[in-house]
Structures are given as C-alpha cells and as structure tokens.
Design a protein around this motif. Structure first.
Motif, mmCIF file in Angstrom:
data_model
loop_
_atom_site.group_PDB
_atom_site.id
_atom_site.type_symbol
_atom_site.label_atom_id
_atom_site.label_comp_id
_atom_site.label_asym_id
_atom_site.label_seq_id
_atom_site.Cartn_x
_atom_site.Cartn_y
_atom_site.Cartn_z
ATOM 1 N N LYS A 135 2.172 49.684 68.098
ATOM 2 C CA LYS A 135 1.354 48.597 67.560
ATOM 3 C C LYS A 135 1.453 48.431 66.048
ATOM 4 O O LYS A 135 0.808 47.545 65.481
ATOM 5 C CB LYS A 135 -0.110 48.812 67.941
ATOM 6 N N SER A 136 2.242 49.247 65.368
ATOM 7 C CA SER A 136 2.342 49.116 63.902
ATOM 8 C C SER A 136 3.675 49.668 63.418
ATOM 9 O O SER A 136 4.350 50.416 64.124
ATOM 10 C CB SER A 136 1.189 49.848 63.214
ATOM 11 N N HIS A 137 4.035 49.268 62.187
ATOM 12 C CA HIS A 137 5.236 49.769 61.493
ATOM 13 C C HIS A 137 6.519 49.525 62.277
ATOM 14 O O HIS A 137 7.428 50.355 62.267
ATOM 15 C CB HIS A 137 5.082 51.252 61.172
ATOM 16 N N VAL A 138 6.583 48.397 62.959
ATOM 17 C CA VAL A 138 7.793 48.014 63.691
ATOM 18 C C VAL A 138 8.482 46.886 62.926
ATOM 19 O O VAL A 138 7.823 45.979 62.414
ATOM 20 C CB VAL A 138 7.462 47.537 65.121
ATOM 21 N N ARG A 139 9.781 46.946 62.852
ATOM 22 C CA ARG A 139 10.549 45.857 62.240
ATOM 23 C C ARG A 139 11.663 45.438 63.187
ATOM 24 O O ARG A 139 12.363 46.274 63.764
ATOM 25 C CB ARG A 139 11.158 46.265 60.893
ATOM 26 N N TRP A 140 11.794 44.123 63.316
ATOM 27 C CA TRP A 140 12.824 43.512 64.149
ATOM 28 C C TRP A 140 13.768 42.711 63.263
ATOM 29 O O TRP A 140 13.329 41.950 62.415
ATOM 30 C CB TRP A 140 12.197 42.575 65.172
ATOM 31 N N ASP A 141 15.078 42.879 63.469
ATOM 32 C CA ASP A 141 16.070 42.086 62.754
ATOM 33 C C ASP A 141 16.981 41.403 63.758
ATOM 34 O O ASP A 141 17.472 42.043 64.696
ATOM 35 C CB ASP A 141 16.893 42.963 61.805
ATOM 36 N N VAL A 142 17.173 40.096 63.551
ATOM 37 C CA VAL A 142 17.979 39.288 64.465
ATOM 38 C C VAL A 142 19.283 38.907 63.769
ATOM 39 O O VAL A 142 19.271 38.346 62.669
ATOM 40 C CB VAL A 142 17.226 38.010 64.898
ATOM 41 N N TYR A 143 20.395 39.200 64.426
ATOM 42 C CA TYR A 143 21.725 38.864 63.921
ATOM 43 C C TYR A 143 22.453 38.017 64.968
ATOM 44 O O TYR A 143 22.195 38.130 66.164
ATOM 45 C CB TYR A 143 22.561 40.126 63.684
ATOM 46 N N HIS A 144 23.364 37.178 64.508
ATOM 47 C CA HIS A 144 24.280 36.523 65.439
ATOM 48 C C HIS A 144 25.167 37.610 66.050
ATOM 49 O O HIS A 144 25.603 38.533 65.353
ATOM 50 C CB HIS A 144 25.121 35.471 64.727
ATOM 51 N N ALA A 145 25.444 37.513 67.340
ATOM 52 C CA ALA A 145 26.183 38.569 68.032
ATOM 53 C C ALA A 145 27.632 38.674 67.568
ATOM 54 O O ALA A 145 28.210 39.772 67.533
ATOM 55 C CB ALA A 145 26.132 38.339 69.542
ATOM 56 N N GLU A 146 28.223 37.551 67.177
ATOM 57 C CA GLU A 146 29.638 37.544 66.813
ATOM 58 C C GLU A 146 29.872 38.258 65.478
ATOM 59 O O GLU A 146 29.097 38.101 64.531
ATOM 60 C CB GLU A 146 30.174 36.116 66.724
ATOM 61 N N LEU A 147 30.953 39.021 65.417
ATOM 62 C CA LEU A 147 31.344 39.683 64.180
ATOM 63 C C LEU A 147 32.204 38.741 63.342
ATOM 64 O O LEU A 147 33.024 37.992 63.878
ATOM 65 C CB LEU A 147 32.141 40.951 64.482
ATOM 66 N N ASP A 148 32.019 38.780 62.010
ATOM 67 C CA ASP A 148 32.846 37.953 61.141
ATOM 68 C C ASP A 148 34.155 38.672 60.825
ATOM 69 O O ASP A 148 34.456 39.732 61.386
ATOM 70 C CB ASP A 148 32.091 37.549 59.871
#
Length: 288
Positions: A135-148
């Motif tokens: 319930k606390s201290h969680v971080r979510w990061d969203v990236y495009h799946a494709e690699l550059d």
C-alpha cells in the motif's frame, strides 16, 4: 466608438457613431460556427466523462513548423465557438491521444466524437502471488516494449500510487514495479476499449535488520547497512545492491541470497541472508 462583440473564441469589432436623440440598431455577424466534441477509448465504446482535455490549434504551421494554440477545454463534452476556418484539435485522456483537422463553417454546429484508440491498465503489487497488496512506497514505470537502436526502451509515464491506473494507446508495453530494492518487470498488451486489472508478484521479502555489539547490546546510533549479492565476480567483488542507515531499517529485497555488512564506528560485521518470496522477518547481525 469602437465596439467588440465576443462569443466563445469568435469576435467581431467595428466603429459606430452615436448621434444625439437617435436609436441605432446594429447586428454583429461573427462569421463563426460551433463544435461539440466528445471522446471515447474505442469505436462504439462509452463516452468518457472525466479527465479529458481538448486543445484547439490553428491548422496552419508557422515558420518553425508549429501550430499556434488558441484555446482548450477539460469538459467531457467540449463546446467551442470558433471563427470560420481550419483548426487542428488534439484530444487526450491519460497517455492516450488523437488529433484531427476540422473546418469550422459559419452558422453550423458540428458534433464530433474522438476515438482515442486506447485502453486501461489497473495494477497492484504484492510480495508474492496471492499476498496482500503493498500500500505504500511503490513505483511503476511504463516503457514502450520495442527496443531502439541503442537497445533501450522509451520511457512513457510513471505512477507512485499503490494501485496504478494507466490509460495508454493500444500497443505493447514493458512495465516495472519497484518496492525498495526489489524490481519486477512484465510486458502488457493494451487493446482499444479494454481494461486489464492485474496483481504483479514481486517475488520479494521484507527484512528488518537488527545489529548487536560484541556485548550483545542493540546498536542504536551511527549504524550503516550495505547489502551485496552473495555471488563473487571473477575480480573477487560482490555487486552492491542497496544500503540503509539507522538502527533497525526495513528493506524489501528480491528473493535470493545476500551478503549483509554492518558498520558502526569501529564495529564491522557481515552475515549471509536468504530471502524467500513472501518473507516478513527479522535478521540479526552481531559483531564478533
């Protein structure tokens, strides 16, 4: 006199002469039209009723290939009164967006839906499968799946809510959930108009570290903890994972084996720690 008549973003101005004792009736024709705009995540899906934004730009590009911003609305049904002409309109909801060129015709009302071609993700995290959500201290990061071309993923957005809610364009995404030193990555596919709710298991444990001196007394001040991977590299070094300061810190660590090093003044001690998914326990390190 110079008189300006306005309605919405449409206006007209003219000069008028007032003559003593005379009534002068004038009609101001603004040469404008109306737009009534709604948004939806997919064709034939329900109309979005909150957290929607539309931005209106002049259609023409300037010398820097940019459009001049005219107005905006955050109403779920955006109503604009605009001078007749060409406009470029952008609709957004979360990270999903679409744009279109629209020609406003004088005296005409146009009702237009914007299809954002997006979907929803609702994510929670837990130490292990079927455990209670963190319930606390969680971080979510969203990236495009494709690699550059540099084998890196483009970062799109993030959230620090324990229940992360994302609205994303249809497509594939690589999402990381982080709690303390534990990180779990997973790929998700977002479909137009669809909502996915999922709990992400971090396969981690919560460890309370306790330090004791040679006399067995609890160490209360000037304590530092360094957490290393248990495996030693070819160079004879261990990878540093994280650290903490304080008498009894609580760390979240991915399941595995670690080397815990305690430092306090002249005291230094080390011990091996095994973390299993779902662990919530205390771990003591004592100086010898």
């Amino acid at each position: 006199y110079y008189i300006v008549a306005r309605h919405g973003n449409a206006h007209i101005a003219r000069e008028l002469t007032v003559t003593a004792g005379k009534l002068n009736k004038q009609a101001f024709v603004r040469n404008a039209g109306r737009l009534s705009l709604t948004s939806q995540l997919a064709k034939d899906s329900t109309t979005l009723k909150s957290s929607v934004r539309r931005d209106v730009y002049y259609a023409e590009l300037d010398e820097n290939d940019k459009r001049r911003h005219l107005t905006y609305s955050t109403s779920w049904r955006a109503k604009f009164v605009l001078p007749a002409g060409a406009y470029h309109i952008v609709a957004r909801h979360g990270n999903a967006w679409t744009s279109r060129d629209i020609t406003v015709v004088a005296g005409k009302l146009q009702k237009l839906p914007f299809n954002l071609n997006g979907g929803r993700l609702v994510l929670t995290s837990a130490l292990e499968k079927a455990a209670a959500p963190l319930k606390s201290h969680v971080r979510w990061d969203v990236y495009h799946a494709e690699l550059d071309e540099d084998d890196k993923r483009k970062h799109l957005t993030y959230s620090t809510a324990w229940r992360a809610k994302f609205v994303l364009p249809a497509g594939r995404y690589y999402i990381t959930a982080r709690h303390g030193a534990s990180v779990r990555a997973q790929e998700f596919t977002v479909e137009p108009g669809k909502a996915v709710t999922q709990a992400v298991a971090l396969d981690a444990g919560r460890i309370k570290l306790i330090g004791r001196g040679k006399d067995g007394a609890l160490l209360a001040r000037g304590v530092r903890w360094d957490i290393y991977a248990s495996k030693v590299s070819f160079e004879g070094k261990r990878q540093h994972i994280t650290y903490a300061t304080g008498a009894q810190p609580i760390l979240t660590l991915s399941a595995g084996t670690y080397r815990v090093v305690l430092s306090s003044g002249k005291i230094k001690a080390a011990s091996d720690l095994v973390v299993k998914a779902g662990d919530v326990k205390e771990f003591e390190v004592a100086a010898k």
